[in-house]
Write an enzyme that holds these catalytic residues in place. Sequence first.
Site, mmCIF file in Angstrom:
data_model
loop_
_atom_site.group_PDB
_atom_site.id
_atom_site.type_symbol
_atom_site.label_atom_id
_atom_site.label_comp_id
_atom_site.label_asym_id
_atom_site.label_seq_id
_atom_site.Cartn_x
_atom_site.Cartn_y
_atom_site.Cartn_z
ATOM 1 N N VAL A 475 0.828 -1.205 0.000
ATOM 2 C CA VAL A 475 0.000 0.000 0.000
ATOM 3 C C VAL A 475 0.862 1.254 0.000
ATOM 4 C CG1 VAL A 475 -1.715 1.321 1.295
ATOM 5 C CG2 VAL A 475 -1.937 -1.160 1.121
ATOM 6 N N LYS A 507 12.672 -0.639 10.661
ATOM 7 C CA LYS A 507 14.078 -0.620 11.065
ATOM 8 C C LYS A 507 14.780 0.721 10.846
ATOM 9 C CE LYS A 507 14.701 -5.552 10.068
ATOM 10 N NZ LYS A 507 15.443 -6.547 9.267
ATOM 11 N N LYS A 582 -5.842 -0.497 11.140
ATOM 12 C CA LYS A 582 -7.047 -0.545 11.993
ATOM 13 C C LYS A 582 -6.731 -0.707 13.470
ATOM 14 C CE LYS A 582 -8.500 -3.822 9.161
ATOM 15 N NZ LYS A 582 -7.854 -3.505 7.877
ATOM 16 N N VAL A 612 -12.024 0.847 6.624
ATOM 17 C CA VAL A 612 -13.204 0.051 6.234
ATOM 18 C C VAL A 612 -13.497 0.317 4.758
ATOM 19 C CG1 VAL A 612 -15.657 -0.382 6.639
ATOM 20 C CG2 VAL A 612 -14.168 0.233 8.556
ATOM 21 N N LYS A 685 -13.150 -4.243 11.379
ATOM 22 C CA LYS A 685 -13.908 -3.258 10.601
ATOM 23 C C LYS A 685 -15.304 -3.062 11.189
ATOM 24 C CE LYS A 685 -11.484 -4.418 6.305
ATOM 25 N NZ LYS A 685 -11.594 -5.025 4.966
ATOM 26 N N GLY A 800 -7.154 -4.898 -2.595
ATOM 27 C CA GLY A 800 -6.061 -4.536 -3.484
ATOM 28 C C GLY A 800 -5.353 -3.280 -3.014
#
Length: 822
Positions: A475, A507, A582, A612, A685, A800
């Site tokens: 992401v 790290k 989340k 969500v 969610k 995705g």
Amino acid sequence: MRVLKFGGTSVANAKCFSNVANIAINTSNMDQTALVLSAPAKITNYLVALVQDALKGNDRKETLSNIKDIVMEIITNLSLKYPSFDKEFVLKEFNNTIDLIEKRLLGVELLGECPLYVEAFIESRGESFSILIMEKLLEALGKKVRVIDPVYVLVTEGGILESSVDINKSRLRYNSLPDDKDAITLMSGFCGGDKHGNLVLLGRNGSDYSAACLAAISDANACEIWTDVDGVYSCDPRFVKDAFLLKRMSYKEAMELSYFGAKVMHPRTIAPIAQYKIPCYIKNTNNLMAEGTLISDKVDLSVPIKGISDLKNISLINISGPGMKGMVGMAGRLFSTISRANVSIVLITQSSSEYSISFCVHTQDVAATKKAIEDEFLLEFNAGLIEPLEIVDKRAIISVVGDGMRTMKGTSGRFFKALAKANINVNAIAQGSSERSISAVIKEDKVFEAISICHMSFFSSVQLLDIVLVGVGGVGLELLNQIKKQSDKLKRTLGINLRVVGLANSKSFITNANGFDLNLLDLAIADLKKCSLDFTLASLQKFCNEAHLVNPILVDCTSSQSLALTYAHFMELGFHIVTPNKKANTSSYEYYKRLREVARITNRKFLYEANVGAGLPVINTLQNLLAAGDRLIDFGGIMSGTLSYIFGRVDEGMSLPEATYDAYQKGYTEPNPRDDLDGMDVARKLLILARECGMNLSLEDIKVEPPVDAKYLNANTVDELFANLKEADAIFMEKANKAKEQNKVLRYVATIKDGQCICKVQECDESDPLYKVKNGENALAFKSEYYNPIPLVIRGYGAGTAVTAAGVLADILRVQSLVRES
């Protein structure tokens, strides 16, 4: 006559002297010309150091050598370029002056003190060097020269080291001098003469003041201040890249800006030219084609706000107590006392209750101010009528200045909103009745941020957002690519400039205060992998302070619990938070509430739309409904794009392991698909939606029936998981086939009803809206008081990296719009 003043950088070396001489000659071909010169750059500082060294008995050879090196370079190179330059005369006069300085320094060392007249003589010799050299240079270029002595011409009053010029008496002196309209007049800056004819200084920046006074007493038609910048800018261009050149400003605007710290001219410089309405040009010695800035009596409302200035090294003093209220003459007595202590008050503000008066002085004057007040009001302090003085150091004054403020509505609101946007607390406020300026007292270490954000608010159509991205995996990497792709369009259409100034992983942490070049993203990520700096709250705070970030956003694209539990601290440091993680919103209910309280108190934004539905507008839509007075009755939906995809592929004939592996290969699952198949992602969610609706629940309150029995998910690696799924496949396919026989399909559904939150596999027939939801889609149905009996349905892809990153980017952009509205 035109009076031209050249500062130290304009006469720093032989090339500069030649440049100044050419400017003077070109001007003299059009108008009678006078030059006022400062000492060559660094010379005055060396002369001041010589006096201090003599007082301490220190060796002075190196400092004297530095002075000689600067002046000798100028003399030598001018003599090489101009054969008729009288090098021998200049050297003789220069050496004689150096001998005088050395003798007086020896006297200072023997006495152990330096008489002020001696100090004034020594510290003003740099200007005499400039006049000596320029006189012979102009003569070598064939020009007549008239040298006038400022000690005779400029009649002063006041202290020896900082006097003021009496314009009327000086005018009489000037008019007594023989005039030669064909000659270029030369006069040293920085000094004048007292009533006894002794040399005195006009204070630092005194050469500008000298030029203004010469312009006033000679009835000049213009005064030109030549420096090393193109003119006056809207703020310091060294700190704000978007600072722009002001073509015109009024005397009063220039006075306000200079009074509150802008490097325009000293306020005393403006007074003589304003009194006699002499136009003043600020021009660049190194850029003759630049138009410069004109300061005159004309008001230019085409640029209603002229600039933002700052004045540092300020202390805020507050005097308060019951004896202040209703006591006639208290303010007059207070300020008269401070005046007698020879302290200048910079800013004053008083509460409407008359209980307190706050004012600012230069920090160097705090001790004298405190003693004067405590002595004057000794009885009131002892009687408890006045409380102990409250003194706050390390403060600065930020001012917005412009003649157009009087007719420009909302200036004050925009000013304070900008400061709030940068999380800057205001200690005191002042605005003159002329409405030409408004000032705020803030912490000195917040000056850079204050100037940047105020300049952005008043002058820039492009708003800057600085992003620190934690997590550069799927992401995070996709988000960077989307920012790169959309960057130009966002600037052009929305006026938003996104800069990625920090990249971090579990790290390491790398930074670039100017923003990473996302076209070289591979290099940045490679640097991140090699970097040894840990990403911590302290390391980010250090970078934020050093880079003076004004509107920073922490974007957390990790699944880290420990990072999520530090969001409140980051908001307290001034960061907005945007995250698809989340963990923060599904931690304890107390922490969930604390995050929102901290966001409110700090005026920071905590945005988590991608928690969500990935990029679907679920959270924002729900929040808007609830804010409008709606109430949730029940909810049902498919909230996992991953499970939606897997169940859809099973509908099409794939086995559970095949469908899961397909989703894994396409990047739809978590790094270990176990975290999708245990149902806990959906539970988190659902918990977030329940909490948004006001339900005080924890994760343990959500009833979760996983799509696959937990015993098959007990795997440490992905390979182990897929091996286990083969064993679970028979059970799962039996359920799927049974549903298929009844013309139904399996869906993993989350529901909220009657205060219960449940996640489980359900059979859906063709009449159910969820029947056709598959292949990565989410579908969420909200039945509420406003949407009843037909629910509000939000449907779209929810799996995705691309859609999740798009949801994160949308939240980043919302930060700017929400801050503008707040």
